[in-house]
Design an enzyme around this catalytic site. Structure first.
Site, short mmCIF file in Angstrom:
data_model
loop_
_atom_site.label_atom_id
_atom_site.label_comp_id
_atom_site.label_asym_id
_atom_site.label_seq_id
_atom_site.Cartn_x
_atom_site.Cartn_y
_atom_site.Cartn_z
N HIS A 1 46.71 37.43 39.00
CA HIS A 1 47.95 38.19 39.08
C HIS A 1 48.38 38.26 40.53
O HIS A 1 47.55 38.35 41.42
CB HIS A 1 47.75 39.61 38.52
CG HIS A 1 49.03 40.28 38.18
ND1 HIS A 1 49.78 40.96 39.11
CD2 HIS A 1 49.71 40.35 37.01
CE1 HIS A 1 50.87 41.43 38.51
NE2 HIS A 1 50.86 41.07 37.25
N ASP B 1 47.82 39.76 29.54
CA ASP B 1 48.01 38.76 28.50
C ASP B 1 46.70 38.24 27.90
O ASP B 1 46.72 37.53 26.91
CB ASP B 1 48.78 37.56 29.06
CG ASP B 1 50.18 37.95 29.43
OD1 ASP B 1 50.76 38.76 28.69
OD2 ASP B 1 50.68 37.48 30.47
#
Ligand code: ACO
Length: 433
Positions: free
Chosen positions: A311, A368
């Site tokens: 991320h 996710d």
């Protein structure tokens, strides 16, 4: 929005024997910022930061992320507390208005959203224009943009009441549009919203009910759906939210700005990652194949990446991934689903978290990583995953847009560049090229 940054000091920048002083501001939390607004006027230089890795684009009071700690706060409240104790509608209210709703405020808000869930029946004709195999995100980008043609009464973004009305319409109508995109893609008739149902339950019913058999709600799945919506509701100035703000900075109406956000979200590095992650887990299939995929992820000559890992902001566990992991377990247990996917995901997470490459680069599971397993178990095809993300993120998009439209310092967004193309040259006629 009342601007609240505090002047903390100045930074000195020396260019060509000239020293310029740039103000440093502090916020409530997070790194201080150097204000470079006057840099061009004072020095004739721009800053360059492709990907915005060191650049703040706005002042905001909605969401804060501490990437090192792995903390996500909405209006100050930690995401895990919201996921465990609030519901999605309460979170929508919090994001938009800044405070958790009192009982009467909550009732009025829920009622207002409930009475905006229907679509003009002309919208159904838009769906009929799509091929049946169109990606549902294509249908969402198109139909959300088209909504603007139906609500000319709420296009003035300088009017708070019109902004509120458009925001409510968007939050309320997204589930109806998303369910229609799904139904259309599988060739089933559209199902209309029902006012007595809650937001998540209504959405699931519009997706899974058929004329021959009504949908029997399952509280575990309703709760999981609601949690997924909460966890995706907002995430600071990510690519799609920045797209919504940039589109909105020209003064365009919320339907156009949110449609732009949907298009940005679609990409595999952003909202499209949940689809890509589940497909990756399915491709891996069994635990014994994991080492080969981890090796490929580390190989710079191989474009493969572990989807659902890494991320831009989190250099620690994404706090949303922890909630997702627990919810995935609850959903699979309740449905009695015996899928190897959760086992593959857990083992992959374990191996990657111990691997030097991932440790060194601070690559952790993101939101996710587990969400696809839940959505798959609920019965959604992978092509719908990003649509569900868009549905939830609409709450954040309209809140960010509303905040931007109240910001006195707001101007049209207009980044600059460093030009490295051809220098000035004269036109040459075709015979002499
Ligand atoms: N697998 C393998 N290596 C990775 C991964 C990954 N998932 N993510 C990053 N890396 C490596 C990169 O190769 C790079 O290595 P290098 O420094 O040796 O070149 C380093 O880690 C930094 O990666 P960047 O791509 O520069 O980091 P950036 O902040 O630009 O990208 C992103 C973040 C896009 C999320 C990236 O980690 C990624 O592609 N992850 C997979 C896709 C994904 O899960 N996206 C969902 C994001 S969350 C969301 O949108 C809801």
């Amino acid at each position: 929005m009342e601007n609240k940054t505090k002047l903390k000091g100045t930074a000195k920048l020396q260019i060509d024997n000239k020293t310029v002083e740039l103000p440093i501001y502090e916020g409530t939390a997070g790194p201080d910022v150097i204000d470079v607004k006057k840099l061009y006027a004072e020095t004739g230089h721009f800053t360059l930061d492709p990907g915005f890795t060191s650049t703040g684009s706005c002042e905001s009071q909605i969401t804060f992320i501490d990437g090192e700690k792995g903390e996500l706060l909405h209006r100050g409240y930690p995401i895990d507390q919201l996921a465990e104790q609030a519901d999605f509608i309460e979170v929508c209210y919090l994001l938009y208005y800044g405070e958790l709703p009192k009982r009467d405020e909550s009732r009025a808000f829920r009622r207002a959203l409930t009475y905006h869930t229907m679509l003009d029946s002309q919208i159904d004709k838009f769906f009929e224009g799509f091929r049946r195999d169109s990606h549902p995100m294509a249908m969402m980008a198109g139909t959300v943009g088209a909504l603007s043609a139906f609500y000319p009464d709420a296009m003035d973004v300088n009017d708070p009441e019109q902004r509120r009305l458009s925001s409510y319409r968007l939050i309320a109508k997204m589930p109806t549009l998303a369910a229609r995109a799904y139904k259309y893609s599988i060739g089933q008739p559209f199902v209309y919203p029902r006012n007595e149902l809650g937001y998540a339950e209504n959405f699931l019913r519009m997706c899974f009910s058929v004329p021959a058999e009504d949908y029997v709600p399952n509280p575990v799945l309703t709760d999981a759906m609601d949690k997924i919506f909460i966890l995706h509701a907002d995430h600071e100035q990510n690519a799609s939210t920045s797209t919504v703000r940039l589109a909105g900075s020209s003064g365009t109406h919320p339907f156009a700005a949110v449609s732009a956000g949907i298009s940005s979200l679609w990409g595999p590095s952003h909202g499209g990652a949940n689809q890509a992650c589940l497909e990756m887990l399915q491709e891996i299939g069994t635990v014994d194949r994991i080492p080969d995929y981890v090796r490929r992820a580390k190989d710079k000559s191989d474009p493969f990446r572990l989807m659902g890992f890494g991320h831009r902001v989190y250099k620690n566990f994404d706090p949303r991934a922890k909630v997702m992991q627990k919810t995935a377990r609850e959903v699979l247990d309740d449905l009695g689903v015996k899928t190897p996917l959760l086992k593959v995901a857990q083992e992959l997470e374990k191996i990657a978290l111990e691997d030097e490459y991932f440790v060194e680069k601070k690559l952790y599971p993101n939101v996710d990583f587990y969400s696809g397993i839940i959505l798959n178990a609920i019965g959604f095809p992978t092509s719908m995953f990003t649509v569900l993300f868009a549905l939830a993120r609409t709450a954040g998009w309209v809140s960010q847009l509303n905040e931007m439209n109240q910001d006195k310092t707001q101007r049209i967004g207009r980044p600059r560049q460093i030009y490295t193309g051809a220098p000035r040259r004269d036109y040459v006629s075709a015979d002499h090229r």
